[in-house]
Design an enzyme around this catalytic site. Sequence first.
Site, PDB file in Angstrom:
ATOM      1  N   LYS A   1       0.829  -1.211   0.000  1.00 32.91           N
ATOM      2  CA  LYS A   1       0.000   0.000   0.000  1.00 32.91           C
ATOM      3  C   LYS A   1       0.861   1.259   0.000  1.00 32.91           C
ATOM      4  O   LYS A   1       0.440   2.289  -0.515  1.00 32.91           O
ATOM      5  CB  LYS A   1      -1.002  -0.028   1.160  1.00 32.91           C
TER       6      LYS A   1
ATOM      7  N   LYS B   1      -3.807 -10.253  -6.462  1.00 34.23           N
ATOM      8  CA  LYS B   1      -5.150 -10.603  -5.971  1.00 34.23           C
ATOM      9  C   LYS B   1      -6.191  -9.616  -6.512  1.00 34.23           C
ATOM     10  O   LYS B   1      -5.859  -8.482  -6.865  1.00 34.23           O
ATOM     11  CB  LYS B   1      -5.173 -10.659  -4.440  1.00 34.23           C
TER      12      LYS B   1
ATOM     13  N   LYS C   1     -10.657  -4.556  -4.170  1.00 39.24           N
ATOM     14  CA  LYS C   1     -11.663  -3.489  -4.356  1.00 39.24           C
ATOM     15  C   LYS C   1     -11.062  -2.214  -4.896  1.00 39.24           C
ATOM     16  O   LYS C   1     -11.675  -1.498  -5.650  1.00 39.24           O
ATOM     17  CB  LYS C   1     -12.263  -3.052  -3.015  1.00 39.24           C
TER      18      LYS C   1
HETATM   19  N1  AQP Z   1      -8.837 -11.592  -3.865  1.00 37.47           N
HETATM   20  C1  AQP Z   1      -9.248 -12.121  -2.717  1.00 37.47           C
HETATM   21  N2  AQP Z   1      -9.454 -13.444  -2.623  1.00 37.47           N
HETATM   22  C2  AQP Z   1      -9.870 -13.978  -1.445  1.00 37.47           C
HETATM   23  N3  AQP Z   1     -10.133 -13.250  -0.323  1.00 37.47           N
HETATM   24  C3  AQP Z   1      -9.950 -11.924  -0.385  1.00 37.47           C
HETATM   25  N4  AQP Z   1     -10.106 -10.927   0.517  1.00 37.47           N
HETATM   26  C4  AQP Z   1      -9.783  -9.752  -0.046  1.00 37.47           C
HETATM   27  N5  AQP Z   1      -9.420  -9.942  -1.332  1.00 37.47           N
HETATM   28  C5  AQP Z   1      -9.493 -11.288  -1.575  1.00 37.47           C
HETATM   29  C6  AQP Z   1     -10.590 -11.117   1.871  1.00 37.47           C
HETATM   30  O1  AQP Z   1     -11.685 -10.238   2.051  1.00 37.47           O
HETATM   31  C7  AQP Z   1     -11.729  -9.855   3.428  1.00 37.47           C
HETATM   32  C8  AQP Z   1     -11.933  -8.376   3.554  1.00 37.47           C
HETATM   33  O2  AQP Z   1     -10.840  -7.674   3.085  1.00 37.47           O
HETATM   34  P1  AQP Z   1     -10.635  -6.154   3.504  1.00 37.47           P
HETATM   35  O3  AQP Z   1     -11.658  -5.308   2.893  1.00 37.47           O
HETATM   36  O4  AQP Z   1     -10.545  -6.051   4.979  1.00 37.47           O
HETATM   37  O5  AQP Z   1      -9.218  -5.790   2.996  1.00 37.47           O
HETATM   38  P2  AQP Z   1      -8.335  -6.379   1.889  1.00 37.47           P
HETATM   39  O6  AQP Z   1      -7.889  -7.756   2.240  1.00 37.47           O
HETATM   40  O7  AQP Z   1      -7.232  -5.366   1.667  1.00 37.47           O
HETATM   41  O8  AQP Z   1      -9.340  -6.451   0.645  1.00 37.47           O
HETATM   42  P3  AQP Z   1      -9.263  -5.661  -0.698  1.00 37.47           P
HETATM   43  O9  AQP Z   1     -10.448  -6.059  -1.510  1.00 37.47           O
HETATM   44  O10 AQP Z   1      -7.927  -5.851  -1.329  1.00 37.47           O
HETATM   45  O11 AQP Z   1      -9.473  -4.169  -0.220  1.00 37.47           O
HETATM   46  P4  AQP Z   1      -8.595  -2.896  -0.522  1.00 37.47           P
HETATM   47  O12 AQP Z   1      -8.469  -2.839  -2.034  1.00 37.47           O
HETATM   48  O13 AQP Z   1      -9.343  -1.758   0.052  1.00 37.47           O
HETATM   49  O14 AQP Z   1      -7.264  -3.107   0.137  1.00 37.47           O
HETATM   50  C9  AQP Z   1     -10.441 -10.356   4.082  1.00 37.47           C
HETATM   51  O15 AQP Z   1     -10.745 -11.531   4.806  1.00 37.47           O
HETATM   52  C10 AQP Z   1      -9.573 -10.676   2.911  1.00 37.47           C
HETATM   53  O16 AQP Z   1      -8.664 -11.709   3.211  1.00 37.47           O
END
Ligand code: AQP
Length: 338
Positions: free
Chosen positions: A116, A198, A201
Amino acid sequence: MAEEVKKRVFSGVQPTGKVTLGNYLGAIRNWTPLQEQYECLFCVVDLHSLTVTQVPAELRKNTLDLVALYIACGIDPEKSALFIQSHVHEHSELCWILDTVAYVGELNRMTQFKDKSKKHADNINMGLMNYPVLMASDILLYQTQYVPVGKDQIQHVELARDIAQRFNARYSDTFVVPECLISKTGSSIKSLQDPSAKMSKSDPNDNAIITLTDDPDSIRRKLRRAVTDSDTDAHCVRYSADKPGVSNLLNIYSLCTGTSVAEAERLFEGKGYGQFKDAVADAVISVLQPIQSEQKRLAADKAYLESVLKQGAERAEHIACKTLSKVYRKVGLVPKSR
Ligand code: AQP
């Protein structure tokens, strides 16, 4: 006879944008069956989302939309505590105490912090570095046994374990040491445009992600454009490390239909990528459509969402308050007279 004490589960998602198929298959979908066996707390972790720049009005909308989505995905507010992180102030208060137990060196080594920091080079704020300590607070506040997350969050849960053990060793037994619950499949859904990364969002490339609010045409278009693999067997639908794009789609197909990956490989044997991608689109659309219509209905019912959140925060506060008082006492803070 004494009532059996259920083990506790805690998890959350940040309201940082439109929830993706990765968040759903890797996390939210796996929460619903846990409600039968454990005492579950599911949280919209809005404070975490502030570590990257947010538009306030969008953050408010995303937060309530996510609450509606949790319910639409099967979280039952009567069985589980469903709440917003900032409604329970103990999360931030415990974070301060745990900050005095966490080391800068270990936070500096976190993969998500490094990723990040690269992505948001103009805003490497303290919160971004402190994110895993706030996450440890979320988990430890509820004396959580199990944390169902996708693979990307394993490192943070491990840090929460280290912090709990360090605190317990320094101040005597206080926290339950939590464990990750990782689903065998779906724990890492990849970007449709770069299967080495991965699905996230916050990915600025809309074609790389399927969001839970995408309409059927967008889902089909994005899947048709998904990167497949330019190897010699260009039209062989096979799960293998040298075909990460096709493997990711097979994984999505398998999770959305309940068909095993091996069975799906047999089903598409000799068929082209076009036909395969259309079948993946059909599978995703049929999983998402009922969730979307329920989410829409619930998001429009603000009074219901508010009552769910009030009840959820009260249940969460009851536990959070006990843990925080214990922590304050253990570290030597003088309690306020009542
Ligand atoms: N690509 C993925 N495959 C499987 N699990 C995923 N998770 C996120 N992306 C994948 C799981 O979703 C939960 C919530 O995630 P979060 O919103 O707390 O933060 P994150 O892991 O950083 O998810 P994002 O989508 O990548 O958000 P941003 O882009 O805002 O950083 C967690 O259990 C995560 O493991």
